[in-house]
Design a protein around this motif. Structure first.
Motif, PDB file in Angstrom:
ATOM      1  N   LYS A  43      -1.149   7.012   2.384  1.00  0.00           N
ATOM      2  CA  LYS A  43      -0.474   7.823   3.414  1.00  0.00           C
ATOM      3  C   LYS A  43      -0.356   7.085   4.743  1.00  0.00           C
ATOM      4  O   LYS A  43       0.667   7.167   5.429  1.00  0.00           O
ATOM      5  N   LYS A  44      -1.424   6.385   5.129  1.00  0.00           N
ATOM      6  CA  LYS A  44      -1.380   5.682   6.420  1.00  0.00           C
ATOM      7  C   LYS A  44      -0.296   4.598   6.395  1.00  0.00           C
ATOM      8  O   LYS A  44       0.495   4.461   7.329  1.00  0.00           O
ATOM      9  N   ALA A  45      -0.266   3.867   5.290  1.00  0.00           N
ATOM     10  CA  ALA A  45       0.744   2.804   5.169  1.00  0.00           C
ATOM     11  C   ALA A  45       2.145   3.415   5.171  1.00  0.00           C
ATOM     12  O   ALA A  45       3.060   2.886   5.822  1.00  0.00           O
TER      13      ALA A  45
ATOM     14  N   GLN B  56       0.840  -1.205   0.000  1.00  0.00           N
ATOM     15  CA  GLN B  56       0.000   0.000   0.000  1.00  0.00           C
ATOM     16  C   GLN B  56       0.874   1.255   0.000  1.00  0.00           C
ATOM     17  O   GLN B  56       0.545   2.260  -0.625  1.00  0.00           O
ATOM     18  N   SER B  57       2.000   1.195   0.729  1.00  0.00           N
ATOM     19  CA  SER B  57       2.875   2.381   0.768  1.00  0.00           C
ATOM     20  C   SER B  57       3.500   2.616  -0.614  1.00  0.00           C
ATOM     21  O   SER B  57       3.663   3.751  -1.037  1.00  0.00           O
ATOM     22  N   ILE B  58       3.795   1.533  -1.342  1.00  0.00           N
ATOM     23  CA  ILE B  58       4.331   1.696  -2.708  1.00  0.00           C
ATOM     24  C   ILE B  58       3.281   2.401  -3.590  1.00  0.00           C
ATOM     25  O   ILE B  58       3.598   3.223  -4.432  1.00  0.00           O
ATOM     26  N   LEU B  59       1.997   2.096  -3.315  1.00  0.00           N
ATOM     27  CA  LEU B  59       0.925   2.717  -4.099  1.00  0.00           C
ATOM     28  C   LEU B  59       0.613   4.147  -3.637  1.00  0.00           C
ATOM     29  O   LEU B  59      -0.256   4.802  -4.171  1.00  0.00           O
ATOM     30  N   GLY B  60       1.307   4.603  -2.573  1.00  0.00           N
ATOM     31  CA  GLY B  60       1.150   5.987  -2.125  1.00  0.00           C
ATOM     32  C   GLY B  60       0.140   6.178  -1.009  1.00  0.00           C
ATOM     33  O   GLY B  60      -0.239   7.321  -0.710  1.00  0.00           O
TER      34      GLY B  60
ATOM     35  N   ILE C  99       3.116   4.268   8.704  1.00  0.00           N
ATOM     36  CA  ILE C  99       3.424   3.055   9.496  1.00  0.00           C
ATOM     37  C   ILE C  99       4.846   2.585   9.190  1.00  0.00           C
ATOM     38  O   ILE C  99       5.651   2.307  10.089  1.00  0.00           O
ATOM     39  N   ILE C 100       5.162   2.530   7.908  1.00  0.00           N
ATOM     40  CA  ILE C 100       6.495   2.044   7.508  1.00  0.00           C
ATOM     41  C   ILE C 100       7.572   3.029   7.981  1.00  0.00           C
ATOM     42  O   ILE C 100       8.609   2.622   8.524  1.00  0.00           O
ATOM     43  N   ASN C 101       7.297   4.334   7.832  1.00  0.00           N
ATOM     44  CA  ASN C 101       8.288   5.339   8.286  1.00  0.00           C
ATOM     45  C   ASN C 101       8.552   5.212   9.772  1.00  0.00           C
ATOM     46  O   ASN C 101       9.699   5.252  10.217  1.00  0.00           O
TER      47      ASN C 101
END
Ligand SMILES: Nc1ncnc2c1ncn2[C@@H]1O[C@H](COP(=O)(O)OP(=O)(O)OP(=O)(O)O)[C@@H](O)[C@H]1O
Ligand SMILES: O=P(O)(O)O[C@H]1[C@H](OP(=O)(O)O)[C@@H](OP(=O)(O)O)[C@@H](O)[C@@H](O)[C@@H]1OP(=O)(O)O
Ligand SMILES: [Mg+2]
Ligand SMILES: [Mg+2]
Length: 373
Positions: free
Chosen positions: A72-74, A66-70, A77-79
């Motif tokens: 924001k919440k994901a 999901q973070s690769i797809l942009g 979380i990863i950051n």
């Protein structure tokens, strides 16, 4: 046990995976038996309040996807997790987020196989090319230049860990180029008599299971594109019509894998990918007997792995030990570098270089290391 003395394993897995594996009860019991406790990470809250952890084990492919797809919440979380790990280099991450992310780009995992020495043992991955456009003429040229032959498969470029990301198609002829859905990788179809070997890797150990796979296909001007979901084809109980060999191709000769080559695949890829939890899909090409790697997954299902949780526990703890050892040797290297400067100066001045005395700088460096561990 780890540097901080903590015997806590932090984990994050999807609810589906936790339920499927009975993780919270069965794996927690194994950890407890070995004197470890298991704590689920709450990714929405500060991690600092939830530790200390010696090891974190996870399957975060969906969140990374999901973070690769942009999303924001994901992303946040990863950051947050990355920042926490930067602050706590003593924690062993099974597996490192960057390595998992890299694996999810199908082209990077295929590239890694290409750069390896595996071809010396007749272990290959098919040629592939990325397609970014729906323009039939552009794709025709790209496929031709890359030497992709018909039939070929189109797989989504990033294995996003969603059900749709397991949807793919087989294209038989130029007419089928209208079905290309970019961004995807195009990979020639390798005939393998519908037998797939899944190599389930847990650090230094692995287990091979035999699964149904796609039947043999040949180039054809008539054939329409076949769309399918990999989860309907290669699960233990899959009974897809796409796996039934045509009568003319049915054979009694069993497909066998060469365990020497399987060993090499596991050792090589584990080291090149920098990951301990891997699922590697291998087919054995008809006639040539080449072993062909067609897919690599992070933290697979491990369905059929004997004594899974005991082996998983050993794998995680060994990853913790390896992490600690490599940090120790990094620190010793650092200490050696610090020491090298003054002794070099002494040597250059023509003094006896055979001295074993510690300089003040060396002592300080060693103290710093002792404090860290
Ligand atoms: N190059 C190929 N040649 C022949 N068959 C292939 C090839 N690539 C994939 N397949 C078949 O298609 C199925 C799905 O492909 P692949 O493993 O790449 O998908 P996936 O969605 O990433 O699978 P997984 O669920 O293991 O993550 C395989 O199990 C195999 O049966
Ligand atoms: O359950 P999960 O979400 O981890 O699904 C994984 C699935 O395990 P499951 O069989 O237990 O569903 C794996 O199957 P096997 O190769 O082991 O057969 C494989 O398909 C992975 O690619 C899936 O991960 P994803 O690509 O979707 O992230
Ligand atoms: Mg697969
Ligand atoms: Mg896959």
């Amino acid at each position: 046990m780890t540097e901080s003395g903590s015997k806590v394993i932090g984990y994050w897995l999807s609810k589906k995976k936790i339920l499927k594996l009975n993780w919270t009860t069965d794996f927690a019991d194994v950890c407890k038996k070995h004197g470890y406790s298991l704590v689920k990470l709450n990714l929405d809250k500060p991690l600092e309040d939830q530790g200390p952890f010696s090891i974190i084990v996870h399957k975060l492919t969906e969140v990374i996807g999901q973070s690769i797809l942009g999303d924001k919440k994901a992303e946040s979380i990863i950051n947050r997790l990355e920042k926490y790990l930067e602050k706590h280099p003593e924690i062993a991450m099974v597996d490192p987020l960057d390595n998992v992310r890299r694996l999810m780009y199908r082209s990077s995992s295929y590239d890694i196989i290409y750069t390896s020495q595996l071809h010396e043992m007749d272990v290959i991955t098919p040629t592939f090319v990325e397609l970014y456009s729906t323009d039939i003429n552009i794709n025709k040229e790209i496929l031709k230049a890359a030497g992709i032959t018909y039939p070929f498969l189109c797989k989504q470029s990033v294995a996003l860990s969603t059900s749709e990301s397991h949807t793919m198609c087989i294209i038989f002829n130029e007419r089928g180029l209208k079905d290309v859905q970019p961004p995807c990788v195009a990979q020639p179809f390798v005939n393998h008599n519908a037998v797939l070997f899944k190599l389930y890797v847990l650090g230094g150990r692995y287990h091979v299971v035999r699964r149904p796979s796609l039947k043999n296909f040949h180039p054809s001007e008539e054939e329409e594109t076949i769309f399918f979901n990999s989860h309907d084809v290669s699960k233990p109980d899959s009974r897809s019509a796409l796996s039934v060999l045509d009568e003319a191709e049915a054979t009694n000769t069993p497909v066998e894998a060469d365990m020497r080559r399987m060993d090499a695949i596991v050792t090589t890829l584990r080291s090149l990918l920098g990951m301990d939890l891997l699922g590697i899909d291998v087919v054995v090409e008809n006639n040539s007997n080449r072993h062909v790697i067609i897919d690599i997954n992070a933290y697979p299902g491990y369905d059929g792995y004997p004594d899974l949780f005991e082996n998983l526990f050993q794998c995680i703890v060994e990853a913790g030990d390896n992490h600690r050892r490599s940090r120790l040797s990094e620190c010793h290297l650092l200490s050696a570098k610090v020491t090298a400067r003054p002794s070099h100066a002494i040597f250059a001045a023509g003094d006896n270089c055979d001295h074993g005395g510690e300089t003040a700088v060396n002592q300080a460096a060693n103290k710093a290391i002792e404090r860290q561990f």
